[in-house]
Design an enzyme around this catalytic site. Structure first.
Site, mmCIF file in Angstrom:
data_model
loop_
_atom_site.group_PDB
_atom_site.id
_atom_site.type_symbol
_atom_site.label_atom_id
_atom_site.label_comp_id
_atom_site.label_asym_id
_atom_site.label_seq_id
_atom_site.Cartn_x
_atom_site.Cartn_y
_atom_site.Cartn_z
ATOM 1 N N TYR A 61 0.922 -1.221 0.018
ATOM 2 C CA TYR A 61 0.047 0.011 -0.106
ATOM 3 C C TYR A 61 0.713 1.137 -0.181
ATOM 4 O O TYR A 61 0.376 2.381 -0.543
ATOM 5 C CB TYR A 61 -1.080 0.076 1.058
ATOM 6 C CG TYR A 61 -2.195 -0.636 0.912
ATOM 7 C CD1 TYR A 61 -3.142 -0.495 -0.020
ATOM 8 C CD2 TYR A 61 -2.272 -1.966 1.577
ATOM 9 C CE1 TYR A 61 -4.174 -1.415 -0.265
ATOM 10 C CE2 TYR A 61 -3.389 -2.991 1.486
ATOM 11 C CZ TYR A 61 -4.293 -2.635 0.363
ATOM 12 O OH TYR A 61 -5.459 -3.396 0.233
ATOM 13 N N ASP B 90 -1.941 -36.009 6.416
ATOM 14 C CA ASP B 90 -2.272 -36.971 5.580
ATOM 15 C C ASP B 90 -1.466 -37.852 4.938
ATOM 16 O O ASP B 90 -0.377 -37.527 4.880
ATOM 17 C CB ASP B 90 -3.158 -36.021 4.523
ATOM 18 C CG ASP B 90 -4.179 -35.327 4.769
ATOM 19 O OD1 ASP B 90 -4.907 -35.629 5.902
ATOM 20 O OD2 ASP B 90 -4.765 -34.320 3.839
#
Length: 343
Positions: free
Chosen positions: A93, A233
């Site tokens: 910004y 996983d």
């Protein structure tokens, strides 16, 4: 000013002096970036020469990256002179026309890390932390703030600048990392913190972990001397996430020392266990198989991890942590830890 800060300042100043010298000599204004990893780049954007990648201002396709790197070097120099810090979002910004996108500045930050041979946490440019933590832990900040997980009912987000944590206070006996936020929340919901028989810290990086999450795992194992376990996983991407915690990111191999935890213990899900939960397993995709080959090509894998990856290739099935979610807390995790069933 610390010696690390002084080294960064001197290196930035030398880079700028070299650029000025090139300008005065009417040479091509060029930045050379160590070619430690190509994960962040495509061949079309750079002239790759030897062990360095050249970003040349006069070459149109690399001009924007050149400007971003110089912009970052100027900001880093100022931050190290003043002792301040800022976020990637803040830099965006400040000059949206130059930056264009936060993804661009994220990639340019990795270039700068390679040029300065330092980890992102040392630049003074911070990324928003996404890691969550709960359990028996208190973080004492350099500004006097205290983040005490014992007084919160749920989890807290890790502070953006973890180097501002002066001290970690804990009576925990272990650290448990879970790959996913959903599993983290499930363990909290079933009151896992009080069912293991051990005081522990529960943490998640919500998938691939950011630097702050990896840094706290490192500090908990080194400063607090706690054993750390991880649950991911049973698929190639879960295994890769485990390896990021354990050995460091391939894209940030230059900063592995302060962010990797080689003593991390992988308790599951192991591909060799898929047979016992096969009713909830699914076939591997082509993308999964490519990832397995990519990981197996690495030279620093342990024999156990290599065997589990080969097992995935053999059975051509994968399974998620959720497939054992019902007995994670009362049986699976305690059994794995108590019987040393980890890799």
């Amino acid at each position: 000013m610390s010696s690390d800060n002084s080294d960064i300042l001197l290196t930035v100043e030398q880079i700028v002096l070299d650029l000025i010298t090139s300008l005065m000599s009417c040479k091509k204004v060029t930045l050379e970036i160590p070619n430690s990893c190509r994960d962040w780049y495509t061949k079309d954007n750079y002239d790759i020469v030897g062990k360095c990648r050249k970003v040349v201002y006069s070459v149109k396709r690399s001009r924007h990256r050149f400007c971003l790197i110089v912009y970052l070097l100027a900001e880093i120099h100022q931050l190290h002179l003043t002792g301040g810090s800022c976020t990637i979002r803040g830099l965006y910004y400040r000059n949206t026309q130059v930056v264009r996108s936060q993804s661009y500045i994220d990639a340019a930050k990795m270039d700068v890390c390679r040029m300065l041979n330092t980890a992102p946490v040392n630049l003074g440019i911070l990324s928003a932390s996404k890691g969550l933590i709960t359990g028996d832990i208190k973080l004492l900040m350099s500004n006097g703030d205290v983040l005490d997980c014992n007084v919160y009912c749920g989890a807290i987000t890790l502070p953006t600048d973890f180097e501002n944590v002066e001290r970690i206070v804990t009576n925990a006996e272990m650290v448990l990392i879970v790959e996913k936020e959903s599993v983290f929340e499930s363990l909290l919901a079933c009151n896992a913190l009080s069912t293991f028989g051990l005081r522990f810290i529960l943490l998640t990086g919500k998938g691939y972990p950011d630097c702050t999450t990896r840094r706290i795992v490192y500090r908990l194992t080194v400063e607090c001397n706690l054993p750390a376990y991880i649950l991911v996983d049973a698929d190639p991407f879960g295994i890769e996430i485990m390896l990021v915690y354990q050995l460091g990111s391939q894209a940030m191999s230059f900063s592995a020392k302060s962010l990797a935890t080689p003593t991390l213990r992988w308790i599951g899900l192991h591909p060799s266990e898929i047979d016992s939960i096969s009713n909830r397993s699914v076939p591997l995709t082509q993308h999964d198989n490519k990832k397995i080959v990519d990981i197996l090509s690495r030279s620093n894998l342990s024999l156990g991890v290599r065997q589990e990856l080969c097992r995935l290739q053999q059975v051509q099935l994968k399974a998620e942590i959720e497939s054992v979610i019902d007995f994670l807390s009362p049986y699976y995790i305690p059994t794995k830890i108590n019987r040393n069933l980890f890799i």
